[in-house]
Structures are given as structure tokens and as C-alpha cells.
Write an enzyme that holds these catalytic residues in place. Structure first.
Site, short mmCIF file in Angstrom:
data_model
loop_
_atom_site.label_atom_id
_atom_site.label_comp_id
_atom_site.label_asym_id
_atom_site.label_seq_id
_atom_site.Cartn_x
_atom_site.Cartn_y
_atom_site.Cartn_z
N SER A 207 -47.03 78.61 -44.03
CA SER A 207 -46.80 77.40 -43.65
C SER A 207 -45.65 76.66 -43.93
CB SER A 207 -47.97 76.64 -44.64
OG SER A 207 -48.19 75.14 -44.09
N TYR B 5 -51.20 76.13 -35.92
CA TYR B 5 -51.47 74.64 -35.99
C TYR B 5 -50.32 73.92 -36.55
CZ TYR B 5 -51.76 75.89 -41.15
OH TYR B 5 -51.28 76.37 -42.48
N ARG C 206 -28.19 41.20 -11.70
CA ARG C 206 -28.88 41.62 -12.99
C ARG C 206 -28.78 42.92 -13.44
NH1 ARG C 206 -33.71 37.98 -12.04
NH2 ARG C 206 -33.66 36.94 -10.07
N ARG D 47 -52.58 74.19 -52.20
CA ARG D 47 -51.26 74.80 -52.94
C ARG D 47 -51.16 74.53 -54.24
NH1 ARG D 47 -46.11 71.29 -51.31
NH2 ARG D 47 -46.88 69.82 -52.67
N GLY E 177 -35.09 41.59 -21.39
CA GLY E 177 -34.38 40.55 -22.16
C GLY E 177 -33.11 41.22 -23.05
N ARG F 248 -42.96 46.39 -12.16
CA ARG F 248 -42.51 47.61 -13.11
C ARG F 248 -43.74 47.95 -13.63
NH1 ARG F 248 -38.86 43.95 -16.71
NH2 ARG F 248 -40.48 42.63 -17.50
N GLY G 41 -42.89 74.22 -44.89
CA GLY G 41 -42.67 72.79 -45.41
C GLY G 41 -41.49 72.27 -44.98
N THR G 42 -41.44 71.76 -43.67
CA THR G 42 -40.41 71.29 -43.27
C THR G 42 -39.73 69.98 -44.21
OG1 THR G 42 -41.71 70.16 -41.73
CG2 THR G 42 -40.77 72.07 -40.90
N ASN G 43 -40.54 69.45 -44.93
CA ASN G 43 -39.84 68.49 -45.80
C ASN G 43 -38.67 69.13 -46.61
OD1 ASN G 43 -41.67 66.77 -44.91
ND2 ASN G 43 -42.89 66.68 -46.59
N ASP G 44 -38.92 70.20 -47.33
CA ASP G 44 -38.16 70.82 -48.26
C ASP G 44 -36.92 71.51 -47.07
OD1 ASP G 44 -38.26 70.20 -51.01
OD2 ASP G 44 -40.38 70.90 -51.01
N MET H 130 -30.53 42.86 -21.90
CA MET H 130 -29.15 42.88 -21.15
C MET H 130 -29.20 41.36 -20.41
SD MET H 130 -28.60 46.57 -20.35
CE MET H 130 -30.00 46.86 -19.63
N GLU I 213 -40.46 77.21 -47.31
CA GLU I 213 -39.80 75.88 -47.34
C GLU I 213 -38.35 75.67 -48.02
OE1 GLU I 213 -41.90 73.13 -49.67
OE2 GLU I 213 -42.71 74.72 -50.97
N LYS J 51 -35.38 49.13 -12.18
CA LYS J 51 -35.53 47.91 -11.07
C LYS J 51 -34.81 48.12 -9.98
CE LYS J 51 -34.81 43.86 -13.39
NZ LYS J 51 -33.93 43.06 -14.17
N CYS K 125 -46.58 71.91 -42.31
CA CYS K 125 -47.46 70.91 -42.99
C CYS K 125 -46.37 69.92 -43.65
CB CYS K 125 -48.12 71.55 -44.22
SG CYS K 125 -47.04 72.26 -45.51
N ARG L 132 -52.29 69.01 -51.82
CA ARG L 132 -51.11 68.87 -52.99
C ARG L 132 -51.89 68.64 -54.20
NH1 ARG L 132 -48.15 65.92 -48.57
NH2 ARG L 132 -46.29 66.68 -48.48
N HIS M 241 -41.33 35.35 -23.79
CA HIS M 241 -40.84 36.39 -24.33
C HIS M 241 -41.68 37.01 -25.60
CE1 HIS M 241 -37.78 37.90 -27.26
NE2 HIS M 241 -37.27 38.58 -26.36
C1 PEP Z 1 -42.68 70.09 -47.49
O1 PEP Z 1 -41.49 70.33 -48.35
O2 PEP Z 1 -42.55 70.07 -46.32
C2 PEP Z 1 -44.14 70.09 -47.96
C3 PEP Z 1 -45.08 69.77 -47.22
O3 PEP Z 1 -44.25 69.81 -49.51
P1 PEP Z 1 -43.95 68.61 -50.27
O4 PEP Z 1 -43.49 67.54 -49.30
O5 PEP Z 1 -44.98 68.27 -51.06
O6 PEP Z 1 -42.90 68.99 -50.95
MG MG Z 2 -42.33 71.09 -50.43
#
Ligand code: PEP
Ligand code: MG
Length: 906
Positions: free
Chosen positions: A798, A885, A103, A652, A112, A376, A800-803, A114, A779, A32, A865, A596, A490
Site C-alpha cells: 500500500s 484500489y 471583451r 497498520r 468578471g 455558455r 503511503g504517498t504522504n511520506d 478580466m 512509503e 465566448k 492510502c 491508523r 456577481h
Molecule cells: C502515508 O504516509 O501516506 C500514510 C498514509 O501514512 P501516514 O499519513 O499515517 O504517515
Molecule cells: Mg506514512
């Protein structure tokens, strides 16, 4: 340090004489403040004032009030003199008083969230001077009344005790209205207003133990500190967390000369947008009220009028107001005050061209003079965001790169939300009509209080009007319905910012909070009753209405095409069925990054064969069950390959712990025992056998294929037979077979050998071959650490960023919900690492694994993935470290495509 603190500039002036700042200084002056400085520099009439920087907020949090006042006192006093010079008035003077506003203003708009205090500088003496000067007794006492009310609430903590209570000042006003037998604030006499001032002050004294402050400087410092405090208020903290804004940004404080929209019939106030914030349509639009102050428009207590004639006519149609009544009671500003409208129209055009984006402006007319209070970049829905970006590009105002950078990837999600099925709508029972404040379709059960928004699974928050306290509930509800307030209330503004369906200002609704009822046309609805809202038409519908999936077309398609021009990293999808694969293709997926295979087994006709396989006592029994699974898998793979039209498909091998497939209920166990001709006890024993203390770290992933090689054999065979079958039909298929959850090279090699020998057998049987790859998921942290070894054999990685997140943090994916929200609340983690890739830690494993792998195989294909593949900041990270990718669920593909293009542009 001392010297530095002294010479650092902490107060920046703006107004037609001196302007110290400009729009590039948002971090220091807040959005502002920076915009006020910029506007004043380009010749827009803004009331003069000054900005106390965000640094001072941080200093206030560290050093406290006294030290901060000491630091800025001299600068503030000089800046007040500058305002006095411009306005020709004096702060605290009883004959010719200057009144000011205080203000908040953080670097991003937090509508709104603050605090604001208006009309500072008034006391018993000054108010009399104001009467003399303006010859408007009513205005002067009304301003004083409003000042005590606002200052009391914001600075002195005069708030309702509970949600059912009303505001202590409102309570006094209601009592007086009752006594005087009047309905509206505007019916108060001067005597009434004087009585209110007296009663308000008494209430302050009674509740706080102190007199209401009369010294204008005490008022000023009190308000400045209250604004700093509001940065750490509950609402602001929630909003910051929701958007991921760090707490050390701080807020600036803007102090500005007051101008009044409530000085009579030649005064007024309004809010306007250079384009439609709901649809993106290029029409100037907004609302105003004559003889009113800004909060009257936003609070939605009075019905605002439209600024343009076109807007007014559109509104009248929706509100069922005929043309005579419209021109009589609700004329547009264009019709009522043509010269002010022309001037405003010029400024909106100038401001949009200057900022090259849709502007959200506030203005006030004081006794026939137009002032612009702020501008704004306007909050907008996802649909409006896309349309405006494409149209600004076509108008030549921005480049194609800029158009892409205007897209907030996550906001595209709104465009992928379901809409009402047109057939179902034809049969719907429309019970009332409000304003189409924020497009979309919402069906849910009525709740009347924001903190009850999760009382049912899907709720419609139904309020007379909303306030910033309701933010959390608004976010959690499926839709928002209000009885009062216009398109800039609002509820409307916040809902559009959230991309949430909202119908506002439905005047025919009678809402009773105490009884928890909604009455429409004599019919009573209760909490828990189902209603539906159409945010695009303003229709309020009884009961549930069926929805359908939307399509990608028009400007959405155009922005997607544009993203392809810049994106270098590919976007694949996680899809387990031909249906998902087709949806993903329609959203532009360039392959499948993860199928999967286990998900195919959960369907009714397959789970039985799967259970027989798991419960088999012998290898032969298992093989027999697998044989009946083979044709089912093969058909699925054929469908998926076909949908992907020759693009690479990563499949997989079986991954989850087997106990996920077995029946845990007695009745199902009995059925299975009958079908398999074994005893119930045998089934029970086997199920108990499969129980694990830590299934996520137990018998899963490649460990299954290693202990039961026949599973890997069956799956490899199904994949390759499917590909060969398609080849026969002239359809190309590119299978990539992926081994899950490996931690050592030996694990990979063991599986790879089974895969390749099975495939060679199939090739021999069929007397045909096809190209395929065998790779692995990375993973487990050990796999990332030894990626150079694994890359000797694996043809692709690949992540597996979850695990990987689970094991790098040591947070169980299944149990983290118990403590992660608390970690985030306490600031131990900024965000949920399962949603947003932890670049500092887990990201380093991804980076290192990629580098190590490519040292051995420079062209190693690497993707990701995990869920992070569709999250914009994680996508950008993947781009930076050179992945080929990202892969995400079908509905996140448009988001990932834009994020990928943006990463390449940045
Ligand atoms: C992971 O672990 O990132 C993954 C893609 O496999 P899942 O979620 O099936 O374990
Ligand atoms: Mg996994």
C-alpha cells in the site's frame, strides 16, 4: 517563421454573413468566441463581430504591443468592414456611427476576472451624430458618459486609491447627484450627462496627464491591449491558480457591434438560465431590466425583474411583494413583452438542445429586436450539477457515460457539507430575508471587507454588493450576504460557482462600511457579531444555528450507482473507528485501506495506558501496560470488522513517533507521575529523552516494532483475536496486517516473523484459525526501489504517498506550509504535491514499485492510502498504472468513486 507568422489566421469573424469559427475551437477562440461563432452558424441572432485568437495574447506577452498590432492590423480592419456591412453603419462615422464592444474570453469562463470595454467609437463629434440618428439625446450622452467611465477604469487605470475610497468617476457622479438633490442615475438630465462627460475628461487629464483619446482606432487598440493585460491581472491570476489553469492559455478578444438595451422602454437587457443553477430544477429562469445595459443587471444596483411569470411569482413571495404590486412594478418579461419572451424561449430551448447542457445566456432587446449576446454552459452548484446530469440522461439528451463525465468530482464535496438542523431552525430568529442565491448553510462572524475574510475563523462576508476584486475573500468566507443584486448578480453567480452559501439582494439591510455596521429593522449589528445564512431559503438569522450531516439520496445516489457500472478499480477508506467505518460503508467503501491504530490511543481512557507503556523503564513494565491496551484494541477491531461486513480491512501497526503521546504540560506530567508512583523528574527525563531533531525521520514506523517487539505482538494478537471472536458469532472478517515505513526487506522480515509467530500462538490457544495477509506500506523511496525484493515476502503493497512525497521531495510534512504557498505563487510548483500526486516524480516511484513487485508476484494486491487517494487526478493516475484500489477518508469516497469511473471511461 516570418512567413508562418504572416499566413497564420489570427482574426475570426462571426455574424449573419461570414462565420469562420465554431464551438470546437475554444482553445483558439476562447469559450465566448467559439460560442458566438457557433450560435451565429445555427441561426441565433448575435450581433456581428470578430475574435482575436488566444495565440495573439501569447504573442503579445512575448513581443509587445507594436509587433502585435503590426501582425493583425490588416485582418482587424477587414473584419471591422464586415461588421459595418452587416449593421449598415461605419466605425468612427459621425452621421451613421458603428459602436463596438471589446471583451475578454479565455477557453474557460472566468466570470468578471478580466476586462471589458463598451461603446467604443464615441467622441465629441460622433456623439452628436448618434443624437441625430437615434433622436435620443439622453441615450447618446449616457452612452458616452459610460464609455469614458469604463475606458477610463479599464484602459487608463482610473481606479479608487484604497478600499474605503469610491471610484473616481462615481465620486463625480455622487457629487452631482448631491448638488442636484437626486438619487438615481436615471434622474440625470441631458445637461447633467454632458457635464459629467466634461468632468470625467478633466479628471482623466488631471490624473493621467493625457487627454482622453478621441480617435476610434486608438480607442480600439487601447482596449484590445488592456484585455490582453487583464489576463495577467491580479484577479485573473488568483482565479487561475485557484482552478489550476495554466498561464500560457491566454485570453482571446471579442470585438462586436454594440446593441443597446438602454434606448428606451422597448429596450432592455437580461441574463437567463435554461435550468435552475442552484437546485438544478428544469425551469427556464432569469432576470431582466428595461432600459438598461448588461452591467446594470449584474452589478445589482437596480432590482431586476424575473423573465417568466412563474419565476416572478416565486420571487414576489420571497420579497413580500403582493400580486398587484408585482404586476404593476415588477412584471415578468413573459407578461410585459410576450412576443419577445416567446422568441427568447425558443432560443433557450434550441441552445440547450444544441449544447446538450444547461446554458447561461445574456440577451439584449434593442428597440423591440432581440439579440443574444452570449451563451455558455452555466456555472452551477454541486447539487445542480448532479441533478442536471441525471435529468439530461433521463431525457435522452446524453448517454450514461456522458452523464458521469459531467460530474466534477471535487464539487461533490458540497453535497457532503453540513445543513442546518431542522429543529434548530424552528427556534431560529430570522431577522431578514434575501434571495436564495446559492444553497447551503453558513454560520459565521460578520466582516464587511473581502480582505478581512480571515479575521475570524468563520466569517460571513457582508457587502452592499460584491465585485470581482472580492473574489479571494468570497472564497475564504463561510458565506456571502449582499444587500443588493438579484439571482444573477456577481455575488450570486460567483458563489454558485464556488458552491458557497449566498443570500443576495436583502434590500432591508443597511450596511455602513465606514462604521462597520449592519442595521436591520433598527437593530445594529457590528463586525464580529454572529449571523447565519440559509442559502436555500434566503433567510438571514441572528446568531449561530446548529448543523447536521446531509444524506446521500435521490440523484446523488443514482449517479453513484451509475459509477459502479463502469468503475473497475476499487475504492476503500481510511478509517480508524467503527463510526468512521460505518460512514464509509454508507458512502460505498469497498473495504478499509488504512486503519491508523495509534488514533485509538488518543482517547482519554486509553492515553493513560499508552503513556505508561511508553514511559515504562523495563520490558515487563511495558508488557503490563500493553496488556491493559490489548482488550481496548481488540474491541475497536471487532467494531471495525463488523462495520465492514466481511470486506478486507487493512490495519497498520503503530507508526508515529512516541513523543506525540507523552504529556508536555507540567500539570499533566504531575498527574501521570502520581498515577505511576514515580517522580516528576523521572517523567520529565523520559519526555526529554523522546525529543528528536527530526521525528518524521526518527524513531517511528516499523522501527518501533523492531525495538519494542512486544508492541507488534500485542497488536497482532488484538487483530486476530478480534477476527476469531467475530468468527464465533458467524461474522466474517478479513484482516490484512500492514507494517509501516519499511526501507529494507530485512525490516519487513523481522516484523513479519513476530506477527506470524504471535498469530500461530493465538491459533493454538483458540484451537481455531482464520485467513489473513501480512503486507507493507511502501512509503520510503528505498522501499519503492527495492520493491522486487520486498515482494518476495510481502503479500500486499500500500503506497503511503504522504511520506513518499515527503521523502522524495525532501519537504518535511510538518514544515512545508512555510514555503509551499510561496513556491506555488512563484510558479515553482503548480500545485501542492501533498494534495495532488506529483505524477512526474513521486508517481514514478509508485509505478516502478508496482511493476517491480508484480514481476515477483504477478497478482500482488497494490493500493494507495496517502491523502492522494481521494484526489481526482491522482485517482486517475492510480487507475492508469493498474492499482487495485485507492483508499481515502470517508467523506471523499463519493469523489473517488466518480473519479474511478471517469478514469475507466476515459
Ligand atoms: C502515508 O504516509 O501516506 C500514510 C498514509 O501514512 P501516514 O499519513 O499515517 O504517515
Ligand atoms: Mg506514512
Amino acid at each position: 517563421m516570418e512567413v508562418l507568422q504572416k499566413i497564420k489566421k489570427r482574426v475570426y469573424r462571426f455574424g449573419d454573413k461570414e462565420t469562420d469559427g465554431n464551438s470546437t475551437m475554444k482553445n483558439l477562440l476562447g469559450g465566448k468566441g467559439a460560442n458566438l461563432a457557433e450560435m451565429s452558424a445555427i441561426g441565433i441572432p448575435v450581433p456581428p463581430g470578430f475574435t482575436i485568437t488566444t495565440d495573439v495574447c501569447t504573442e503579445y506577452n512575448l513581443l509587445g504591443q507594436d509587433a502585435v498590432v503590426e501582425m493583425i492590423k490588416e485582418e482587424v480592419e477587414k473584419a471591422i468592414v464586415n461588421i459595418e456591412d452587416i449593421m449598415g453603419t461605419t466605425y468612427g462615422d459621425k452621421d451613421n456611427p458603428l459602436l463596438i464592444s471589446v471583451r475578454s474570453g479565455a477557453r474557460v469562463s472566468m466570470p468578471g476576472m478580466m476586462d471589458t470595454v463598451l461603446n467604443l467609437g464615441l467622441n465629441e463629434e460622433v456623439v452628436k451624430g448618434l443624437v441625430k440618428k437615434t433622436k435620443n439625446e439622453r441615450f447618446a450622452w449616457d452612452s458616452y458618459r459610460r464609455f469614458i467611465q469604463m475606458y477610463g477604469g479599464v484602459v487608463l487605470g482610473m481606479k479608487p486609491h484604497s478600499k474605503e475610497d469610491i471610484d473616481p468617476f462615481e465620486e463625480i457622479m455622487e457629487a452631482l447627484k448631491h448638488k442636484r438633490n437626486i438619487d438615481l442615475d436615471t434622474e440625470f438630465t441631458v445637461q447633467d450627462l454632458q457635464d459629467l462627460v466634461y468632468d470625467f475628461k478633466e479628471a482623466v487629464k488631471k490624473r493621467t496627464g493625457h487627454d482622453f483619446p478621441t480617435d476610434p482606432w486608438e480607442q480600439l487598440w487601447g482596449a484590445v491591449m488592456a484585455v490582453f493585460n487583464s489576463w495577467n491581472g491580479k484577479r485573473a491570476v488568483y482565479y487561475r491558480n485557484m482552478h489550476g489553469y495554466p498561464s500560457d492559455w491566454g485570453t482571446a478578444v471579442n470585438v462586436q457591434a454594440m446593441v443597446y438595451g438602454n434606448m428606451g422602454m422597448k429596450s432592455g437587457t437580461g441574463v437567463c438560465f435554461t435550468r435552475d443553477a442552484g437546485t438544478g430544477e428544469n425551469v427556464f429562469n432569469g432576470e431582466y431590466l428595461i432600459n438598461a445595459q448588461g452591467e446594470d443587471v449584474v452589478a445589482g444596483v437596480r432590482t431586476p425583474q424575473q423573465i417568466t411569470k412563474l419565476g416572478s411569482q416565486r420571487w414576489a413571495e420571497l420579497a413580500n411583494v403582493d400580486e398587484d404590486e408585482r404586476t404593476e412594478e415588477y412584471p415578468s418579461l413573459e407578461e410585459l413583452m410576450p412576443s419577445i419572451f416567446t422568441e427568447l424561449n425558443e432560443y433557450q430551448d434550441k441552445l440547450e438542445k444544441h449544447y446538450q447542457d444547461m446554458q447561461d445566456m445574456e440577451f439584449t432587446m434593442q428597440d423591440g429586436k432581440l439579440w443574444i449576446l452570449q451563451t455558455r454552459n452555466g456555472k452551477r452548484t454541486g447539487a445542480a450539477m448532479v441533478k442536471i446530469a441525471i435529468e439530461l440522461l433521463k431525457e435522452g439528451m446524453i448517454t450514461d457515460k456522458e452523464a458521469l463525465l459531467r460530474i466534477e468530482p471535487n464539487k461533490l464535496d458540497e453535497l457532503l457539507h453540513p445543513i442546518f438542523d431542522p429543529d434548530a431552525l424552528k427556534k431560529a430568529n430570522v431577522i431578514a430575508q434575501g434571495l436564495p442565491a446559492s444553497p447551503g448553510a453558513a454560520t459565521g462572524q460578520i466582516v464587511f471587507f473581502a480582505d478581512e475574510a480571515t479575521k475570524y475563523k468563520n466569517t460571513i462576508l457582508t457587502r452592499i454588493e460584491t465585485s470581482p476584486e472580492d473574489l479571494e475573500g468570497m472564497n475564504l468566507a463561510k458565506g456571502i450576504l449582499t444587500a443588493r443584486g438579484g439571482m444573477t448578480s456577481h455575488a450570486a453567480v460567483v458563489a454558485r460557482g464556488m458552491g458557497k452559501c449566498c443570500v443576495s439582494g436583502a434590500g432591508s439591510l443597511l450596511i455602513n462600511y465606514k462604521n462597520r455596521t449592519l442595521i436591520v429593522d433598527g437593530k445594529e449589528y457590528h463586525e464580529g457579531d454572529w449571523i447565519s445564512l440559509n442559502g436555500s431559503t434566503g433567510n438571514i438569522i441572528e446568531g449561530k444555528v446548529a448543523t447536521i450531516k446531509p444524506e446521500l439520496s435521490g440523484e446523488f445516489g443514482e449517479i453513484m450507482d451509475l459509477s459502479d457500472k463502469f468503475a473497475t478499480m476499487k475504492v476503500r477508506t481510511n478509517a480508524d473507528t467503527p463510526k468512521d467505518a460505518k460512514i464509509a460503508r454508507s458512502f460505498g467503501a469497498q473495504g478499509i485501506g488504512l486503519t491508523r491504530t495509534e488514533h485509538m490511543f488518543f482517547e482519554v481512557d486509553r492515553i493513560k495506558a499508552m503513556r505508561e507503556m511508553i514511559l515504562a523503564e523495563t520490558v515487563n513494565g511495558r508488557k503490563q501496560a500493553l496488556e491493559s491496551l490489548l482488550p481496548m484494541q481488540r474491541t475497536d477491531f471487532e467494531g471495525i470488522f463488523e462495520a465492514m461486513e466481511g470486506l478486507p480491512v487493512t490495519i497498520r501497526l503503530l507508526d508515529p513517533p512516541l513523543h506525540e503521546f507523552v504529556p508536555h504540560q507540567l500539570a499533566t506530567q504531575k498527574d501521570l507521575a502520581d498515577e505511576m508512583h514515580i517522580s516528576l523528574q523521572a517523567i520529565k527525563n523520559k519526555v526529554a529523552d523522546l525529543e528528536e531533531f527530526n521525528p518524521m525521520l526518527g524513531h517511528r514506523g516499523c522501527r518501533l516494532g523492531i525495538t519494542y517487539p512486544e508492541i507488534t505482538e500485542m497488536q497482532s494478537r488484538a487483530i486476530i483475536e478480534a477476527a476469531l471472536n467475530l468468527k464465533e458469532k458467524g461474522i466474517e472478517a478479513k484482516p490484512e496486517i500492514m507494517v509501516p515505513l519499511i526501507g529494507t526487506l530485512a525490516e519487513f522480515v523481522a516484523q513479519e516473523e513476530i506477527i506470524r509467530s504471535t498469530i500461530n500462538k493465538v491459533f493454538e490457544e483458540r484451537n481455531d484459525t482464520i485467513e489473513y495477509l501480512v503486507g507493507t506500506m511502501i512509503e520510503i523511496p528505498r522501499a519503492a526501489l527495492t520493491a522486487d525484493l520486498i515482494a518476495q515476502r510481502a503479500e500486499f503493497f500500500s503506497f503511503g504517498t504522504n511520506d513518499l512525497t515527503q521523502m522524495a521531495f525532501g519537504y518535511s510534512r510538518d514544515d512545508a506550509g512555510k514555503f509551499l504557498p510561496i513556491y506555488i505563487e512563484k510558479g515553482i510548483l503548480k500545485v501542492d504535491p501533498f494534495e495532488v500526486l506529483d505524477q512526474e516524480g513521486v508517481g514514478q516511484l509508485v509505478k516502478m514499485g508496482t511493476e517491480k513487485g508484480r514481476k515477483i508476484k504477478p497478482n500482488l494486491k497494490v493500493g494507495i492510502c496517502g491523502e492522494h487517494g481521494g484526489e481526482p487526478s491522482s485517482v486517475e493516475f492510480c487507475y492508469r498504472i493498474g492499482l487495485d484500489y485507492v483508499s481515502c477518508s470517508p467523506y471523499r469516497i463519493p469523489i473517488a468513486r466518480i473519479a474511478t469511473a471517469q478514469a475507466a471511461i476515459r
